[in-house]
Design an enzyme around this catalytic site. Structure first.
Site, PDB file in Angstrom:
ATOM      1  N   ASP A 130     -31.826  55.404  -7.190  1.00  0.00           N
ATOM      2  CA  ASP A 130     -31.440  56.046  -8.465  1.00  0.00           C
ATOM      3  C   ASP A 130     -30.233  56.752  -8.042  1.00  0.00           C
ATOM      4  O   ASP A 130     -30.351  57.662  -7.177  1.00  0.00           O
ATOM      5  CB  ASP A 130     -32.561  57.062  -8.919  1.00  0.00           C
ATOM      6  CG  ASP A 130     -32.358  57.836  -9.980  1.00  0.00           C
ATOM      7  OD1 ASP A 130     -31.053  58.170 -10.321  1.00  0.00           O
ATOM      8  OD2 ASP A 130     -33.222  58.067 -10.759  1.00  0.00           O
ATOM      9  N   HIS A 131     -29.121  56.307  -8.583  1.00  0.00           N
ATOM     10  CA  HIS A 131     -27.972  56.630  -7.881  1.00  0.00           C
ATOM     11  C   HIS A 131     -27.509  58.140  -7.976  1.00  0.00           C
ATOM     12  O   HIS A 131     -26.744  58.863  -7.637  1.00  0.00           O
ATOM     13  CB  HIS A 131     -26.777  55.639  -8.205  1.00  0.00           C
ATOM     14  CG  HIS A 131     -26.320  55.892  -9.781  1.00  0.00           C
ATOM     15  ND1 HIS A 131     -26.770  55.113 -10.592  1.00  0.00           N
ATOM     16  CD2 HIS A 131     -25.178  56.565 -10.398  1.00  0.00           C
ATOM     17  CE1 HIS A 131     -26.470  55.458 -11.991  1.00  0.00           C
ATOM     18  NE2 HIS A 131     -25.447  56.237 -11.611  1.00  0.00           N
ATOM     19  N   HIS A 161     -33.141  58.951 -14.113  1.00  0.00           N
ATOM     20  CA  HIS A 161     -32.178  60.180 -13.650  1.00  0.00           C
ATOM     21  C   HIS A 161     -32.575  61.435 -14.264  1.00  0.00           C
ATOM     22  O   HIS A 161     -32.624  62.386 -13.574  1.00  0.00           O
ATOM     23  CB  HIS A 161     -30.851  59.771 -14.356  1.00  0.00           C
ATOM     24  CG  HIS A 161     -30.371  58.340 -13.939  1.00  0.00           C
ATOM     25  ND1 HIS A 161     -30.392  57.604 -12.947  1.00  0.00           N
ATOM     26  CD2 HIS A 161     -29.587  57.462 -14.862  1.00  0.00           C
ATOM     27  CE1 HIS A 161     -30.082  56.569 -12.847  1.00  0.00           C
ATOM     28  NE2 HIS A 161     -29.507  56.235 -13.982  1.00  0.00           N
TER      29      HIS A 161
HETATM   30  P1  NAD Z   1     -23.876  41.146 -13.144  1.00  0.00           P
HETATM   31  O1  NAD Z   1     -24.409  40.242 -14.245  1.00  0.00           O
HETATM   32  O2  NAD Z   1     -22.456  41.461 -12.945  1.00  0.00           O
HETATM   33  O3  NAD Z   1     -24.061  40.271 -11.648  1.00  0.00           O
HETATM   34  C1  NAD Z   1     -25.295  39.662 -11.718  1.00  0.00           C
HETATM   35  C2  NAD Z   1     -25.192  38.804 -10.137  1.00  0.00           C
HETATM   36  O4  NAD Z   1     -26.417  38.044 -10.108  1.00  0.00           O
HETATM   37  C3  NAD Z   1     -24.290  37.758 -10.103  1.00  0.00           C
HETATM   38  O5  NAD Z   1     -23.540  37.842  -8.944  1.00  0.00           O
HETATM   39  C4  NAD Z   1     -24.493  36.518 -10.405  1.00  0.00           C
HETATM   40  O6  NAD Z   1     -23.968  35.473  -9.501  1.00  0.00           O
HETATM   41  C5  NAD Z   1     -26.027  36.726  -9.520  1.00  0.00           C
HETATM   42  N1  NAD Z   1     -26.964  35.901 -10.434  1.00  0.00           N
HETATM   43  C6  NAD Z   1     -27.553  35.656 -11.696  1.00  0.00           C
HETATM   44  N2  NAD Z   1     -28.307  34.839 -11.639  1.00  0.00           N
HETATM   45  C7  NAD Z   1     -28.700  34.025 -10.425  1.00  0.00           C
HETATM   46  C8  NAD Z   1     -29.300  33.039  -9.763  1.00  0.00           C
HETATM   47  N3  NAD Z   1     -30.212  32.470 -10.869  1.00  0.00           N
HETATM   48  N4  NAD Z   1     -28.989  33.029  -8.669  1.00  0.00           N
HETATM   49  C9  NAD Z   1     -28.283  33.469  -7.801  1.00  0.00           C
HETATM   50  N5  NAD Z   1     -27.570  34.408  -8.444  1.00  0.00           N
HETATM   51  C10 NAD Z   1     -27.686  34.802  -9.532  1.00  0.00           C
HETATM   52  O7  NAD Z   1     -24.795  42.543 -12.907  1.00  0.00           O
HETATM   53  P2  NAD Z   1     -24.593  43.915 -12.425  1.00  0.00           P
HETATM   54  O8  NAD Z   1     -23.816  44.654 -13.480  1.00  0.00           O
HETATM   55  O9  NAD Z   1     -23.783  43.849 -11.128  1.00  0.00           O
HETATM   56  O10 NAD Z   1     -25.985  44.544 -12.143  1.00  0.00           O
HETATM   57  C11 NAD Z   1     -26.776  44.152 -11.076  1.00  0.00           C
HETATM   58  C12 NAD Z   1     -28.006  45.088 -11.248  1.00  0.00           C
HETATM   59  O11 NAD Z   1     -27.789  46.301 -10.897  1.00  0.00           O
HETATM   60  C13 NAD Z   1     -29.009  44.973 -12.388  1.00  0.00           C
HETATM   61  O12 NAD Z   1     -30.190  45.253 -12.054  1.00  0.00           O
HETATM   62  C14 NAD Z   1     -28.452  46.235 -13.131  1.00  0.00           C
HETATM   63  O13 NAD Z   1     -29.159  46.608 -14.134  1.00  0.00           O
HETATM   64  C15 NAD Z   1     -28.146  47.164 -11.894  1.00  0.00           C
HETATM   65  N6  NAD Z   1     -26.930  48.162 -12.081  1.00  0.00           N
HETATM   66  C16 NAD Z   1     -25.791  47.969 -12.276  1.00  0.00           C
HETATM   67  C17 NAD Z   1     -25.072  49.115 -12.644  1.00  0.00           C
HETATM   68  C18 NAD Z   1     -23.512  48.730 -12.886  1.00  0.00           C
HETATM   69  O14 NAD Z   1     -22.473  49.524 -12.987  1.00  0.00           O
HETATM   70  N7  NAD Z   1     -23.178  47.460 -13.138  1.00  0.00           N
HETATM   71  C19 NAD Z   1     -25.350  50.124 -12.491  1.00  0.00           C
HETATM   72  C20 NAD Z   1     -26.731  50.330 -12.425  1.00  0.00           C
HETATM   73  C21 NAD Z   1     -27.607  49.537 -12.130  1.00  0.00           C
END
Ligand code: NAD
Length: 493
Positions: free
Chosen positions: A180-181, A243
C-alpha cells in the site's frame, strides 16, 4: 528477522515492461543503488510478455531512470545488473527457463538463493504466478523467498479470500508483502512519530479533546487512460479499502508496546475491528458517492467521467466517495472520522486535519466573535509537513485574538530529499521489514467494511453525474458533516 544491511538478492519483476515498473520501480531501485542501500551483490530479472533482450530492457531501465534523475551517476554499472526473460505466466516451460536463468545469476552474483518476486502485473495473474513459482521450483533455494503484490488485493472480501488462499499455498504470511504505497509516504510514516514521540499530543488524542478528524485525498486528474480498470473498481474500492482505511488505523490505533510489525499490525487490526458496522438501510447516512460531470475550466472543456475512454456512457461507477466512520471503542466513542477522495476535484492534495474541541468558554472576541478551533494538519502530499493552528493575541493594545500557524515542512530542510514511497518499501522488503505492508487481517477487515457499502450501491443506480469536474464533490458530502455541526476544512489551507 529484520536485517540492518540489505542482503544479497535476486529481484524478479513480473510486468517489467509495464507502467509501474517504468515510473516507480526502476528509479526507486536506482536510488537505493546510488545511496548504497542495495547489496553489492544483486541482480534483477525483468519478466514480461514482449520478446525483449537484456539489451532492450537495460536501455528501457536507463531511460526510465534518466527521465526522473537526469544526472544519474554510474547508470551503466546499475543497468548491467538487469536481465530479461520473455514469459508466459500460464506456461510451465516459461518458469523452467526463468528458473535456469535465476540459478545462473544466483551463482554468478553469489546471491545465496535470496529471492524477491515482485508482481507488477494485473491482479488476475497473482494466484497463477504464485502457484507456478512453487510448482516449477523457483522457491527451491536456500535463502528467503518474498512475494511483493501490488493493489488491488481482490475486488471484494470473497475474491480476496480466494486470492489469499492461492498465495498462502506457496508463501507464508510473513513472506507476503502487500504494497500500500501510502504506507511508504514520509508523512504517513510520520503519523506514529508525531503521536508517540511527543508528550503534547497523545494525552489529547481522544474523544475528550478531539471533535472530529478529516482525511481528504483529492486528485485534479480524471481517470485518464485507466477507464477500463476504473470501471470495475471505483473510488471506494480503489482508495478507501486500502489507503484511507490504513490512515484511519494509524491515526486511531493505541500505542504499540514495541515498534515491530507484529505489534503495530495488531493495534491497527483492533481499530479496523472497532469500525462501526453499517446496516444496509444506514448506508446513505454514512456514505456519499459521486461521479464527475463535464465542466469548463480556464476556458477548456473537461470531459465528464461517462465520456472517458473505455467507460460505459451510462456508468454507475463512483469517482468520488465521502464517508463518516465511527470507531466504537473507549478512546474514540463519539468522534467522527470523515474521509473523502475523488478524481477531478479542485486540488491535488492528501491531508489529515485533526480538529480539537472548542475551549470551554470564550474569553476573547474576534471580529466574528468566535474563536477558531485548534487544528493539527498533517500534509501528506504534495506538501509534506505539519501545521498547528492556534489562537494568539493580536499585536497592539488589544486583547483580540488572531489565528496563527506553526508550520514544519520537509521542503524547508536544506538538502532533505524525501525518498519515494516505493524506494522505502523496496528497501524494507529486501531487509525483511514488513511493518509498512498490509497484513491479511487488515485486508480482510477492510473489505468486510467496504463490501457492505458497495453492495448497497450496486443495488441502486445513482443519479450521476452529481459533481462538476474541478469542484470538491457533491453537496451531499457537505451535508454529511453539516448534520453533525461540522464542515470540511479547505485543503488549500
Ligand atoms: P501495465 O499494463 O502497464 O503492465 C502490465 C505488465 O504485465 C506488462 O509488463 C506486461 O507485459 C505484463 N503482462 C501482461 N500480461 C502478461 C502475460 N500473460 N504474461 C506475462 N506478462 C504479462 O500495468 P501497470 O500499470 O504497470 O500495473 C501493474 C500492477 O500494479 C497492477 O496490479 C496495478 O493495479 C498496480 N498498480 C499500478 C500503479 C501505476 O502507477 N501504474 C499504481 C498502483 C498499483
Amino acid at each position: 528477522m529484520i536485517q540492518s544491511e540489505t542482503p544479497a538478492s535476486l529481484i524478479m519483476i513480473f510486468g517489467a515492461t509495464g507502467d509501474l515498473a517504468k515510473r516507480k520501480l526502476y528509479p526507486s531501485l536506482y536510488h537505493l543503488f546510488q545511496r548504497k542501500k542495495l547489496a553489492k551483490h544483486f541482480a534483477v530479472i525483468g519478466v514480461a510478455r514482449r520478446p525483449w533482450s537484456d539489451e532492450i530492457l537495460r536501455n528501457h531501465v536507463k531511460d526510465s531512470v534518466l527521465t526522473s534523475i537526469p544526472d544519474a551517476e554510474r547508470i551503466d554499472e546499475f543497468i548491467s545488473h538487469f536481465y530479461y526473460q520473455a514469459h508466459d505466466v500460464a506456461d510451465s516451460a516459461s518458469y523452467i527457463e526463468l528458473k535456469n536463468l535465476a540459478t545462473k545469476l544466483d551463482q554468478n552474483y553469489s546471491l545465496q538463493g535470496n529471492r524477491v518476486f515482485y508482481l507488477a502485473m494485473a491482479p488476475e495473474f497473482f494466484g497463477t504466478i504464485a502457484e507456478h513459482l512453487k510448482k516449477d521450483g523457483l522457491t527451491d533455494t536456500e535463502g528467503f523467498h518474498r512475494l511483493v503484490i501490488e493493489k488491488p488485493f481482490g475486488h471484494d472480501l470473497e475474491s480476496a479470500i480466494e486470492l489469499n488462499k492461492q498465495i498462502r499455498n506457496v508463501f507464508s504470511e510473513n513472506d507476503v508483502y502487500r504494497i500500500d504505497h501510502y504506507l511508504g509516504k514520509e508523512m504517513v510514516q510520520n503519523i506514529e512519530v508525531i503521536r508517540f514521540a511527543n508528550a503534547i499530543f497523545e494525552p489529547l488524542w481522544n474523544n475528550r479533546f478531539i471533535s472530529n478528524i478529516q482525511i481528504t485525498s483529492s486528485e485534479m486528474l480524471g481517470v485518464e487512460e485507466r477507464g477500463g480498470y476504473y470501471e470495475k473498481s471505483g473510488a471506494l474500492r480503489d482508495m478507501v479499502q486500502n489507503h484511507l482505511l490504513q490512515m484511519v488505523a494509524l491515526l486511531a490505533m493505541e500505542p504499540p508496546i514495541k515498534l515491530n510489525p507484529k505489534e503495530i499490525r495488531s493495534e491497527k487490526v483492533k481499530v479496523l475491528r472497532a469500525l462501526r458496522p453499517i446496516k444496509d438501510t444506514e448506508v446513505p447516512n454514512y456514505f456519499v458517492r459521486g461521479q464527475y460531470g463535464p465542466a469548463e475550466i480556464d476556458g477548456k472543456r473537461i470531459s465528464g467521467y461517462r465520456e472517458e475512454l473505455n467507460v460505459n456512457p451510462d456508468s454507475n461507477t463512483d469517482t468520488y466517495v465521502a464517508g463518516k466512520l465511527m470507531i466504537d471503542n473507549f478512546r474514540w466513542a463519539g468522534v467522527p472520522f470523515y474521509i473523502r477522495t475523488g478524481k477531478r476535484m479542485t486540488a491535488k492534495s492528501t491531508k489529515i486535519i485533526i480538529q480539537f474541541k472548542d475551549v470551554p468558554m470564550n474569553l476573547y472576541y474576534n471580529s466574528d466573535e468566535k474563536l477558531a478551533p485548534n487544528l493539527l494538519v498533517i500534509h501528506i502530499q504534495p506538501e509534506e509537513g505539519i501545521t498547528l493552528h492556534l489562537n494568539a493575541k493580536n499585536t497592539g493594545q488589544t486583547m483580540e485574538t488572531t489565528p496563527v500557524k506553526l508550520s514544519f515542512s520537509t521542503n524547508d530542510i536544506a538538502g532533505y530529499n524525501t525518498p519515494e514511497a516505493y524506494e522505502k518499501l523496496l528497501h524494507d522488503c529486501l531487509r525483511g521489514d514488513a511493518t509498512n505492508f498490509t497484513h491479511w487481517d487488515e485486508v480482510a477487515l477492510s473489505w468486510q467494511f467496504v463490501d457492505k457499502v458497495s453492495q448497497v450501491w450496486e443495488s441502486h443506480k445513482a443519479s450521476f453525474p452529481n459533481y462538476e469536474a474541478g469542484s470538491m464533490g457533491p453537496k451531499e458530502a457537505d451535508q454529511l458533516l453539516e448534520q453533525d455541526g461540522f464542515f470540511w476544512w479547505p485543503v488549500t489551507n
